[in-house]
Design a protein around this motif. Structure first.
Motif, short mmCIF file in Angstrom:
data_model
loop_
_atom_site.label_atom_id
_atom_site.label_comp_id
_atom_site.label_asym_id
_atom_site.label_seq_id
_atom_site.Cartn_x
_atom_site.Cartn_y
_atom_site.Cartn_z
N ASN A 221 38.96 34.19 36.73
CA ASN A 221 38.75 33.95 35.30
C ASN A 221 39.58 34.91 34.45
OD1 ASN A 221 37.80 32.91 32.92
ND2 ASN A 221 35.73 33.69 33.14
N GLY A 222 40.44 34.34 33.60
CA GLY A 222 41.22 35.14 32.66
C GLY A 222 42.48 35.74 33.23
N MET A 223 42.87 35.34 34.42
CA MET A 223 44.04 35.92 35.07
C MET A 223 44.67 34.91 36.03
SD MET A 223 41.94 38.44 37.66
CE MET A 223 40.55 38.57 36.52
N TYR A 224 45.93 35.15 36.37
CA TYR A 224 46.54 34.34 37.41
C TYR A 224 45.96 34.73 38.77
CZ TYR A 224 50.09 32.73 34.09
OH TYR A 224 50.74 32.16 33.02
N PRO A 225 45.70 33.76 39.64
CA PRO A 225 45.09 34.07 40.93
C PRO A 225 46.12 34.51 41.96
CG PRO A 225 45.45 31.73 40.77
CD PRO A 225 45.87 32.31 39.44
N PHE A 226 45.60 35.12 43.01
CA PHE A 226 46.41 35.35 44.20
C PHE A 226 46.20 34.17 45.14
CE2 PHE A 226 46.89 37.40 48.52
CZ PHE A 226 48.27 37.42 48.47
N ILE A 255 29.30 29.32 36.80
CA ILE A 255 30.23 29.45 37.92
C ILE A 255 30.66 30.90 38.06
CG2 ILE A 255 32.46 28.70 38.86
CD1 ILE A 255 32.12 26.16 37.08
N ILE A 256 30.41 31.46 39.24
CA ILE A 256 30.83 32.82 39.54
C ILE A 256 32.22 32.76 40.17
CG2 ILE A 256 30.33 34.89 40.88
CD1 ILE A 256 27.38 33.95 40.96
N PRO A 257 33.24 33.32 39.52
CA PRO A 257 34.56 33.36 40.15
C PRO A 257 34.63 34.51 41.13
CG PRO A 257 34.65 34.44 38.03
CD PRO A 257 33.22 33.96 38.19
N GLY A 258 35.65 34.51 41.97
CA GLY A 258 35.83 35.65 42.86
C GLY A 258 36.12 36.92 42.08
N HIS A 259 36.83 36.76 40.97
CA HIS A 259 37.22 37.90 40.13
C HIS A 259 37.20 37.48 38.67
CE1 HIS A 259 38.44 40.21 43.67
NE2 HIS A 259 38.89 39.05 44.13
N GLY A 260 36.73 38.39 37.84
CA GLY A 260 36.64 38.11 36.42
C GLY A 260 35.22 37.75 36.00
N MET A 263 32.23 32.04 34.64
CA MET A 263 32.97 30.90 34.12
C MET A 263 32.03 29.78 33.72
SD MET A 263 36.05 30.61 36.97
CE MET A 263 37.30 29.81 35.96
N THR A 264 32.45 29.02 32.72
CA THR A 264 31.82 27.74 32.40
C THR A 264 32.58 26.64 33.12
OG1 THR A 264 33.23 27.36 30.47
CG2 THR A 264 31.19 28.62 30.12
N VAL A 265 32.02 25.44 33.08
CA VAL A 265 32.74 24.29 33.64
C VAL A 265 34.07 24.10 32.92
CG1 VAL A 265 32.67 21.79 33.91
CG2 VAL A 265 30.67 23.16 34.50
#
Length: 325
Positions: A221-226, A255-260, A263-265
């Protein structure tokens, strides 16, 4: 792969970047600060210990999401904890150096014993605490590829480094090939593996009645992923994985992201659309015969750069997408 792009994180502090991405972010930042020396020391035990120490210094914080469901964030990837009358189930274990603090936070949710730990994937900002969780009484559950990756050293091409094999006590012991389900205290918890995406062993976890989903690193959330293309990750799989998660969500799903942050839908849908758009732009440039440097120079991420402030610069993410197609 040598890419002629900036290696300086954009607009964020060293501590913030480490906190957002976890252990792989620590490896990346170490490369920034140590330069060529990193290539000679990336596999040294004292180096890994140093990265763990940096991450373990971040205290875990908790946020209640639904009845019995808590989000724990801080040292490593985001963690979810579910408490029912007879025990606790936890999603991911964070960094080993923070295990005492994380387990103390879990203990604060009630006297019920820790019974089950589910790993979303193999990266050790999500699995490093496994051994401590096992000693606390947890059965460790994961997709079969998670144990495969954790059992042997893994070369991460983008970081030009090797992640050592995990100790035997950290390895998942209950494995599944596609999915598994827990029915605990009236809550149905569905664990679903997706095709190669962030890695080749990703799963997301749905708390059906609580209407909470832990996306693991299928969501940033809020960033580019790896996208770990060295261990099977594919950008098209990330897009498909987000689509799978969206199918089990409604407008109220958390929604729980791995990082950040949470999240909402709508956040996840925007993330998926961003990945799809950038992937198509990079795919088209590759079809034109451009190499990674040419793709990076074309700025395929430009439309999204202002809203994605994380550890990876736009140029770095373009290179990751190129290598993961």
């Amino acid at each position: 792969m040598n890419v002629p792009i900036s290696l300086t994180p954009a607009g964020i502090s060293r501590r913030t970047a480490i906190g957002r991405l976890g252990i792989l972010g620590g490896v990346f930042l170490a490369r920034n600060f140590l330069g060529d020396a990193f290539a000679q020391t990336a596999t040294a035990p004292d180096f890994v210990t140093g990265v763990r120490k940096m991450l373990a210094a971040i205290p875990p914080t908790s946020t209640p999401l639904a009845e019995g469901v808590q989000l724990i964030s801080g040292p490593g990837g985001n963690i979810a904890a579910f408490t029912w009358a007879e025990g606790k189930l936890v999603i991911d274990s964070g960094i080993a150096g923070a295990s005492d603090a994380i387990l103390a936070k879990i203990d604060s949710f009630g006297p019920q014993p820790l019974r089950i730990l589910v790993n979303t994937h193999w990266h050790y900002d999500h699995t490093d605490g496994n051994d401590a969780f096992r000693k606390k009484g947890a059965l460790i559950v994961a997709h079969e590829n998670v144990r495969k990756r954790m059992s042997a050293p893994q070369q991460i091409d983008f970081f030009h480094g090797t992640i050592p094999a995990s100790p035997a006590g950290a390895l998942p012991e209950s494995l599944f090939p596609a999915s598994t389900t827990f029915n605990l205290g009236g809550e149905e918890i569905r664990v679903t593996h997706v095709a190669p995406a962030h890695t080749d062993g990703d799963s997301f976890i749905q708390f059906v009645n609580a209407n909470v989903v832990h996306a693991g690193d299928l969501g940033f959330n809020g960033m580019y992923p790896f996208i770990d293309y060295s261990t099977g990750g594919r950008v098209d799989g990330m897009i498909a994985g987000a689509a799978q998660i969206l199918k089990v969500c409604d407008g109220k799903t958390k929604i729980i992201p791995g990082h950040g942050p949470l999240m909402t839908v709508a956040d996840l849908k925007q993330f998926q659309e961003m990945l799809s758009d950038i992937a198509e732009r990079v795919r088209a440039l590759k079809k034109q015969g451009k190499d990674v440097a040419g793709v990076v120079a074309a700025k395929p991420t430009a439309k999204y750069d202002a809203s994605r402030q994380g550890i990876f610069t736009p140029d770095q993410f373009a290179a990751i997408v190129y290598s993961s197609l």
